[in-house]
Design a protein around this motif. Structure first.
Motif, PDB file in Angstrom:
ATOM      1  N   PRO A 146       0.812  -1.211   0.000  1.00 24.78           N
ATOM      2  CA  PRO A 146       0.000   0.000   0.000  1.00 24.78           C
ATOM      3  C   PRO A 146       0.846   1.261   0.000  1.00 24.78           C
ATOM      4  N   LYS A 147       1.993   1.215   0.723  1.00 26.71           N
ATOM      5  CA  LYS A 147       2.874   2.384   0.748  1.00 26.71           C
ATOM      6  C   LYS A 147       3.422   2.665  -0.648  1.00 26.71           C
ATOM      7  N   VAL A 148       3.822   1.590  -1.345  1.00 26.66           N
ATOM      8  CA  VAL A 148       4.360   1.743  -2.693  1.00 26.66           C
ATOM      9  C   VAL A 148       3.268   2.241  -3.634  1.00 26.66           C
ATOM     10  N   LYS A 149       2.077   1.670  -3.500  1.00 27.64           N
ATOM     11  CA  LYS A 149       0.974   2.114  -4.354  1.00 27.64           C
ATOM     12  C   LYS A 149       0.666   3.593  -4.111  1.00 27.64           C
ATOM     13  N   LYS A 150       0.684   3.977  -2.817  1.00 26.82           N
ATOM     14  CA  LYS A 150       0.424   5.383  -2.492  1.00 26.82           C
ATOM     15  C   LYS A 150       1.524   6.271  -3.073  1.00 26.82           C
ATOM     16  N   ALA A 151       2.786   5.812  -2.935  1.00 25.55           N
ATOM     17  CA  ALA A 151       3.903   6.576  -3.479  1.00 25.55           C
ATOM     18  C   ALA A 151       3.775   6.695  -4.995  1.00 25.55           C
ATOM     19  N   GLN A 152       3.360   5.601  -5.646  1.00 22.90           N
ATOM     20  CA  GLN A 152       3.175   5.648  -7.108  1.00 22.90           C
ATOM     21  C   GLN A 152       2.056   6.620  -7.479  1.00 22.90           C
ATOM     22  N   ARG A 153       0.952   6.569  -6.721  1.00 24.30           N
ATOM     23  CA  ARG A 153      -0.142   7.511  -6.981  1.00 24.30           C
ATOM     24  C   ARG A 153       0.341   8.938  -6.791  1.00 24.30           C
ATOM     25  N   ASN A 154       1.113   9.155  -5.710  1.00 27.94           N
ATOM     26  CA  ASN A 154       1.639  10.495  -5.463  1.00 27.94           C
ATOM     27  C   ASN A 154       2.531  10.949  -6.606  1.00 27.94           C
ATOM     28  N   LEU A 155       3.421  10.039  -7.080  1.00 25.58           N
ATOM     29  CA  LEU A 155       4.286  10.385  -8.208  1.00 25.58           C
ATOM     30  C   LEU A 155       3.458  10.684  -9.449  1.00 25.58           C
TER      31      LEU A 155
END
Length: 183
Positions: free
Chosen positions: A46-55
């Motif tokens: 989820p952290k990676v997905k959130k980071a990807q969404r943020n990017l």
């Protein structure tokens, strides 16, 4: 599986979780310590997905910001062009308004001339009637003169001859008086 891109790994988190549960029971304690971050990969996904969404959101916002900046520059250029075009359009507009005023005046003169000609055309029948009456009067006067001329006993030549003879007699009488007085 571990050689994959992080984005693909995040998408495959569930399958990795299943694999890690199967092999977890068959590993030594040292290997489990080394691989423990993989076992908690589910927490990291989820952290990676959130980071990807943020990017992705950051990139989209930057692209939108750049697009807005470009559009703002284009609009500023358009505004400047419009301001400059008013400087170019105003003299032409003034010329056209002057031309319109002249044409309106000319149109008014044409309207007056048309009305004058229509008035003249309307009067023609009355003028013709009046002139016919005048002509009829002249014809009647001419007939009356002809009748009067016929009633005169002598011709115009005879009358002229008689006047010439009387003038000659008067001249002789005047000469005789002058001769007597001159003596």
């Amino acid at each position: 599986m571990l050689e994959k891109d992080i984005a693909n790994l995040v998408q495959d988190a569930d399958s990795m979780q299943r694999v890690s549960l199967v092999i977890k029971d068959n590993l030594s304690q040292d290997l489990i310590k080394v691989l423990s971050p993989l076992f908690i990969f589910e927490d990291q996904a989820p952290k990676v997905k959130k980071a990807q969404r943020n990017l992705s959101n950051h990139e989209a916002l930057l692209a939108k910001k750049n697009s807005n900046r470009r559009e703002a520059k284009e609009l500023a250029q358009l505004i400047d062009n419009l301001k400059n075009s008013s400087l170019r359009i105003e003299p032409e507009l003034n010329q056209l308004e002057t031309k319109r005023a002249k044409l309106e005046k000319e149109l008014e003169n044409v309207k007056v001339a048309i009305d004058h000609h229509k008035s003249n055309l309307g009067q023609i029948p009355n003028v013709i009637k009046q002139k016919k009456q005048e002509m009829l009067t002249k014809v009647k006067e001419g007939k009356a003169i002809c009748s009067s001329v016929k009633n005169i006993p002598r011709s115009a030549e005879e009358d002229k001859q008689q006047i010439t003879e009387v003038d000659a007699i008067q001249l002789k009488a005047l000469k005789a008086i002058q001769d007597v007085l001159s003596l």
